[in-house]
Design a protein around this motif. Structure first.
Motif, PDB file in Angstrom:
ATOM      1  N   UNK A 163      -4.426  -2.943   7.121  1.00 18.79           N
ATOM      2  CA  UNK A 163      -5.290  -2.823   8.216  1.00 18.79           C
ATOM      3  C   UNK A 163      -4.620  -2.377   9.532  1.00 18.79           C
ATOM      4  N   UNK A 164      -3.611  -3.015   9.628  1.00 19.74           N
ATOM      5  CA  UNK A 164      -2.710  -2.646  11.129  1.00 19.74           C
ATOM      6  C   UNK A 164      -1.604  -1.562  10.940  1.00 19.74           C
ATOM      7  N   UNK A 165      -1.902  -0.565   9.763  1.00 19.49           N
ATOM      8  CA  UNK A 165      -0.894   0.287   9.618  1.00 19.49           C
ATOM      9  C   UNK A 165      -1.295   1.787   9.563  1.00 19.49           C
ATOM     10  N   UNK A 166      -2.715   1.582   8.937  1.00 21.34           N
ATOM     11  CA  UNK A 166      -3.290   2.980   8.537  1.00 21.34           C
ATOM     12  C   UNK A 166      -5.097   3.019   9.131  1.00 21.34           C
ATOM     13  N   UNK A 167      -5.293   4.049   9.451  1.00 23.57           N
ATOM     14  CA  UNK A 167      -6.480   4.081   9.982  1.00 23.57           C
ATOM     15  C   UNK A 167      -7.618   5.188   8.997  1.00 23.57           C
ATOM     16  N   UNK A 200       7.397 -10.582   4.848  1.00 20.54           N
ATOM     17  CA  UNK A 200       8.505  -9.475   4.695  1.00 20.54           C
ATOM     18  C   UNK A 200       9.620  -9.850   5.004  1.00 20.54           C
ATOM     19  N   UNK A 235       2.526 -12.489   7.627  1.00 16.17           N
ATOM     20  CA  UNK A 235       2.796 -11.198   7.349  1.00 16.17           C
ATOM     21  C   UNK A 235       4.250 -11.191   7.599  1.00 16.17           C
ATOM     22  N   UNK A 247       0.931  -1.223  -0.119  1.00 16.57           N
ATOM     23  CA  UNK A 247       0.121  -0.033   0.036  1.00 16.57           C
ATOM     24  C   UNK A 247       0.841   1.363  -0.135  1.00 16.57           C
ATOM     25  N   UNK A 248       2.106   1.050   0.464  1.00 21.22           N
ATOM     26  CA  UNK A 248       2.941   2.277   0.307  1.00 21.22           C
ATOM     27  C   UNK A 248       3.205   3.105  -0.956  1.00 21.22           C
ATOM     28  N   UNK A 304      -5.295 -14.160  15.058  1.00 24.50           N
ATOM     29  CA  UNK A 304      -4.124 -13.139  14.891  1.00 24.50           C
ATOM     30  C   UNK A 304      -2.770 -13.564  14.900  1.00 24.50           C
ATOM     31  N   UNK A 336      -4.079  -7.075   4.822  1.00 23.14           N
ATOM     32  CA  UNK A 336      -3.956  -7.430   6.501  1.00 23.14           C
ATOM     33  C   UNK A 336      -3.204  -6.196   6.863  1.00 23.14           C
ATOM     34  N   UNK A 337      -1.783  -6.178   6.167  1.00 26.74           N
ATOM     35  CA  UNK A 337      -0.959  -5.256   6.418  1.00 26.74           C
ATOM     36  C   UNK A 337      -1.454  -3.743   6.741  1.00 26.74           C
ATOM     37  N   UNK A 341      -2.086 -14.736  11.235  1.00 27.03           N
ATOM     38  CA  UNK A 341      -2.178 -13.420  10.310  1.00 27.03           C
ATOM     39  C   UNK A 341      -0.446 -12.693  10.521  1.00 27.03           C
ATOM     40  N   UNK A 342      -0.389 -12.884  11.738  1.00 23.47           N
ATOM     41  CA  UNK A 342       1.169 -12.083  12.057  1.00 23.47           C
ATOM     42  C   UNK A 342       2.066 -12.846  11.505  1.00 23.47           C
ATOM     43  N   UNK A 343       1.968 -14.139  11.717  1.00 23.07           N
ATOM     44  CA  UNK A 343       3.069 -15.148  11.373  1.00 23.07           C
ATOM     45  C   UNK A 343       3.356 -15.003   9.828  1.00 23.07           C
TER      46      UNK A 343
END
Lengths: 218, 218
Positions: free
Chosen positions: A129-133, A187, A183, A44-45, A176, A126-127, A179-181
DNA sequence: GCTGCTACTCACCGGTCGGTGACAGGCTGG
DNA sequence: CCAGCCTGTCACCGACCGGTGAGTAGCAGC
């Protein structure tokens, strides 16, 4: 600067994407595909109007016209997530009977792990979602979680939940973790000290996950 | 344009950060603080040379000079993470004896959950880690995971690990779960269908987490 | 007072961003 | 045949980005 050089440059360009001529449907599809591809590959960057238009091989003005800008485009992507689920729901139970809630959750966890692992677009979302609101992310997030919960519901069928356990909370922790695993692995190839590169690594993670599921649900 | 207007505007500005005059150490500190504050409050999206300089109230040139650009600045932030750990390690065991590996991991999970919940900078860094794969993020990630593992090691002491369980893998799953829960909660106030806003919500999540830990480790 | 160093600021570079208005060319209904 | 619409192109806007080189203020030693 000779014209020969220009021609050379042109022929060097990769696969001049067969000019669509006045075909709105095809253009819309190209834009949507470009957006999904870009999001999946770059994250998304660098996801913006200009980049999408460049990749789609059309003018950004068309994105404004057809989708009402980036927000509308993202919303359209979100609407597509329903089909993502349908494509990935295994209709059978993988040949096994799911007798207990533990059976169900183990299978579900492993399925979700693999589904996420093999889908870069979903990972990026998913990434995101946890980075921007922002509003667009919230909508995307909602679409994703809805698709997911429908999937879970469908898998669950009529199996009774175990008594005395806050299954929604426990399951949220499991989701959770998965998803985190995925992500972190996508990366950096690792998470919390363990390597997550080879299939063997993933087998170990899956085993740990199974152990955890069986620990709570039996 | 009267000078009165200029004065008004000046006095309206919030707390004109007491002009440092030719005090390099103070300027460096101001830059570092601005960077950490900006990262914690705004996230990595809007984290750039210009924004940091603006917030520090100095020229961006100084960031290049003193830190060698954004990369060096980020690295300095990473170096500070060690002290983050030291500040948050409870030296005692909270008044309880940790007799089993399960005791240890339960306490550790809950401590890490609260530590992350109360530290926006650390949250942003974790989110950054799963969103971008650049050299600067990799270094930051490494510093964080090192600080974390030292913490774990210190907490663990001489407790023997249980036999027959791939503890690194299981622990990685637990850490992953905690991190994702906190990230998702900080952004959207929920995760995988459960709400994570009130303390009561968090109590339920913590209970689920404890149950999971006890399920694997007893 | 002059020199010289350090701390610091300013102006500007090329480039990209999101967004808009004007316009060209082909198709279609009349 | 032509008017009007639709698709697609192009040029341009202001804002911001990271990065750099030239220039300025303040202080030390002589």
């Amino acid at each position: 600067m000779s014209s020969a050089a220009a021609v050379l440059e042109r022929t060097e360009l990769p696969a001049e994407p067969e000019k669509r001529i006045r075909d709105r449907a095809a253009t819309e599809r190209a834009i949507l595909d470009a957006a999904k591809g870009l999001l999946a590959e770059e994250g998304f960057q660098n996801f913006g109007i200009n980049a999408v238009a460049r990749r789609a091989g059309c003018d950004k003005q068309l994105i404004y016209r057809y989708y009402g800008g980036l927000d509308g485009l993202v919303e359209t992507i979100g609407a597509d997530l329903g089909s993502w689920v349908k494509e990935r729901i295994p209709e059978d139970s993988g040949g096994m009977f799911l007798l207990t809630y533990g059976d169900l959750m183990e299978r579900l966890a492993l399925l979700y792990l693999d589904a996420l692992r093999s889908d870069p677009l979903m990972r990026r979302i998913v990434a995101w979602e946890v980075s921007e609101n922002t509003e667009q992310v919230r909508r995307l997030s909602e679409a994703r979680s809805k698709a997911l919960s429908q999937w879970l519901e469908r898998m669950r069928g009529s199996l009774p939940a175990p008594k005395g356990i806050d299954t929604p909370a426990v399951n949220a922790v499991l989701i959770a973790a998965i998803q985190h695993l995925v992500l972190a692995a996508a990366i950096g190839g690792q998470c919390a000290g363990i390597s997550l590169k080879t299939q063997k690594d993933w087998d170990k993670a899956a085993t740990a996950l199974k152990r955890i599921v069986r620990g709570v649900y039996g």
